[in-house]
Design a protein around this motif. Structure first.
Motif, PDB file in Angstrom:
ATOM      1  N   ILE A  42      26.839   6.232  34.575  1.00 31.32           N
ATOM      2  CA  ILE A  42      25.827   6.994  35.310  1.00 31.32           C
ATOM      3  C   ILE A  42      26.141   8.489  35.362  1.00 31.32           C
ATOM      4  CG2 ILE A  42      25.194   4.986  36.682  1.00 31.32           C
ATOM      5  CD1 ILE A  42      26.719   6.227  39.029  1.00 31.32           C
ATOM      6  N   ALA A  43      27.338   8.901  34.954  1.00 35.32           N
ATOM      7  CA  ALA A  43      27.677  10.326  34.903  1.00 35.32           C
ATOM      8  C   ALA A  43      28.881  10.515  33.998  1.00 35.32           C
ATOM      9  CB  ALA A  43      27.973  10.874  36.302  1.00 35.32           C
ATOM     10  N   VAL A  44      28.956  11.683  33.365  1.00 34.58           N
ATOM     11  CA  VAL A  44      30.069  12.027  32.484  1.00 34.58           C
ATOM     12  C   VAL A  44      30.491  13.457  32.786  1.00 34.58           C
ATOM     13  CG1 VAL A  44      30.842  12.308  30.094  1.00 34.58           C
ATOM     14  CG2 VAL A  44      29.217  10.492  30.662  1.00 34.58           C
ATOM     15  N   ASP A  45      31.806  13.662  32.933  1.00 34.40           N
ATOM     16  CA  ASP A  45      32.296  15.011  33.215  1.00 34.40           C
ATOM     17  C   ASP A  45      33.691  15.181  32.631  1.00 34.40           C
ATOM     18  OD1 ASP A  45      32.780  17.535  34.224  1.00 34.40           O
ATOM     19  OD2 ASP A  45      33.389  16.802  36.197  1.00 34.40           O
ATOM     20  N   ARG A  46      33.804  15.948  31.540  1.00 37.13           N
ATOM     21  CA  ARG A  46      35.082  16.355  30.972  1.00 37.13           C
ATOM     22  C   ARG A  46      36.041  15.186  30.760  1.00 37.13           C
ATOM     23  NH1 ARG A  46      33.722  19.975  34.999  1.00 37.13           N
ATOM     24  NH2 ARG A  46      33.329  22.126  34.368  1.00 37.13           N
ATOM     25  N   GLY A  47      35.588  14.173  30.080  1.00 36.42           N
ATOM     26  CA  GLY A  47      36.447  13.041  29.770  1.00 36.42           C
ATOM     27  C   GLY A  47      36.551  11.992  30.851  1.00 36.42           C
ATOM     28  N   ALA A 247      23.902  15.230  32.497  1.00 35.69           N
ATOM     29  CA  ALA A 247      22.939  14.213  32.894  1.00 35.69           C
ATOM     30  C   ALA A 247      23.549  13.328  33.980  1.00 35.69           C
ATOM     31  CB  ALA A 247      22.532  13.381  31.686  1.00 35.69           C
ATOM     32  N   VAL A 248      22.728  12.932  34.941  1.00 36.09           N
ATOM     33  CA  VAL A 248      23.161  12.056  36.026  1.00 36.09           C
ATOM     34  C   VAL A 248      22.063  11.034  36.284  1.00 36.09           C
ATOM     35  CG1 VAL A 248      23.805  11.895  38.453  1.00 36.09           C
ATOM     36  CG2 VAL A 248      24.544  13.851  37.122  1.00 36.09           C
ATOM     37  N   LEU A 249      22.442   9.776  36.426  1.00 33.46           N
ATOM     38  CA  LEU A 249      21.495   8.685  36.654  1.00 33.46           C
ATOM     39  C   LEU A 249      21.499   8.294  38.120  1.00 33.46           C
ATOM     40  CD1 LEU A 249      20.968   5.514  34.502  1.00 33.46           C
ATOM     41  CD2 LEU A 249      21.500   5.264  36.930  1.00 33.46           C
TER      42      LEU A 249
END
Length: 337
Positions: A42-47, A247-249
């Motif tokens: 649901i979210a991705v941030d720097r690995g 992107a965030v779900l």
């Protein structure tokens, strides 16, 4: 040579030299991870990824995870269906590992610009691309809209236009422009009820895109009250960094999910070909079977089979072909008007 110096045994001669990785024999066998837990990114941030899994009693739990080394360079994006091992309790400072990524059904892709051949997947497995545009103040950015439609068709997503500020001008000219493509559209104003749009979002994973000033942020917060607070919570992963451009779900109040993409302002289409766009239109693709192999499906191609197909059809068929060729303009296959 003395007997003492020559006293090494045959076993000494067959010793295996230890490698820099240790003496354990190398193997191509990979772990099966039968105990891995399924989840949704649901979210991705720097690995670091936030992955939603089913917790005790069936309630959802958000888990912080990293990609397993065995996945190599296979990237993880929002919407990916994955499997996790490790600590999946969701406790503070816990960390799980993503060990498998399911095949993607759809993918929203773009390149940095039209000269960059490297495509980047922004969102995976979404059902529809919701393109928010204002009818006036500012005027519709037609080039951006065309590019969004191309990206949707090429990635297997259904496009949906949300036409904001319909109290300032009529949406009809914009509806007429895309009538040939049979694109679903919902006119909206700031005070208009959301029922019609909510119906189209129900039970769907939708991606929301739109340029500055068109009312996308206002709409997002109307659909999900307190959305920006929720985005802040879900994107505080890793060491608590807040992601404002990824992107965030989030879950819609009734049913379905909505993905906000604040970092998308344009779509580079270097990875898209006319055939990618054509594949989204069954009737045109069927007619194009009679085209020569190198046909670009433009009006400049004298042997393009789409022209006689449209000429022998209804006015709607000719309008559809015209709309299709406008999309090819966005791909860069036709001269810009």
């Amino acid at each position: 040579m003395s007997r003492k110096m020559d006293s090494r045994s045959d076993e000494d001669d067959v010793r295996v030299r230890a490698s820099r990785h240790g003496s354990r024999p190398r193997t191509r066998t990979r772990p099966t991870h039968e105990e891995a837990v399924p989840g949704l990114v649901i979210a991705v941030d720097r690995g670091r990824m936030t992955v939603r899994v089913e917790g005790p009693g069936g309630s959802p739990v958000d888990v912080t995870a990293m990609r397993a080394r065995e996945l190599g360079k296979h990237g993880v994006v929002v919407g990916d269906r994955v499997r996790l091992v490790g600590d999946t309790t969701g406790r503070t400072d816990s960390l799980a590992r993503i060990v498998t990524i399911a095949d993607r059904v759809t993918s929203l892709r773009r390149t940095a610009d039209d000269t960059d051949p490297t495509e980047r997947i922004v969102v995976a497995n979404a059902d529809q691309l919701v393109v928010v545009t204002s009818i006036a103040d500012p005027e519709p950015a037609l080039g951006f809209l065309d590019r969004c439609l191309v990206a949707a068709y090429a990635g297997g997503l259904s496009p949906l236009l949300v036409l904001t500020k319909s109290d300032l001008a009529s949406p009809q000219p914009l509806l007429d422009r895309y009538a040939g493509l049979e694109v679903d559209a919902v006119p909206m104003s700031r005070e208009a009820p959301l029922d019609e749009l909510v119906t189209r979002l129900r039970d769907q994973m939708s991606v929301l895109v739109g340029q500055s000033g068109v009312g996308k942020s206002t709409l997002f917060n109307r659909l999900i009250p307190g959305a920006f607070r929720a985005i802040g919570d879900v994107s505080k992963i890793g060491k608590g960094r807040h992601t404002s451009s990824s992107a965030v779900l989030l879950d819609l109040p009734e049913s379905g999910t909505l993905i906000d993409t604040p970092g998308i302002r344009s779509f580079g289409l270097a990875h898209v070909t006319p055939q990618d766009v054509l594949a989204a239109f069954d009737d045109l693709a069927e007619a194009a079977v009679d085209c020569p192999p190198a046909c670009g499906h433009t009006a400049a191609d004298p042997e393009c089979a789409l022209d006689p197909w449209a000429a022998q059809g209804t006015p709607a068929a000719r309008e559809r072909l015209g709309s299709f060729r406008r999309l090819l303009t966005a791909v860069g296959q036709l001269p810009r008007p």
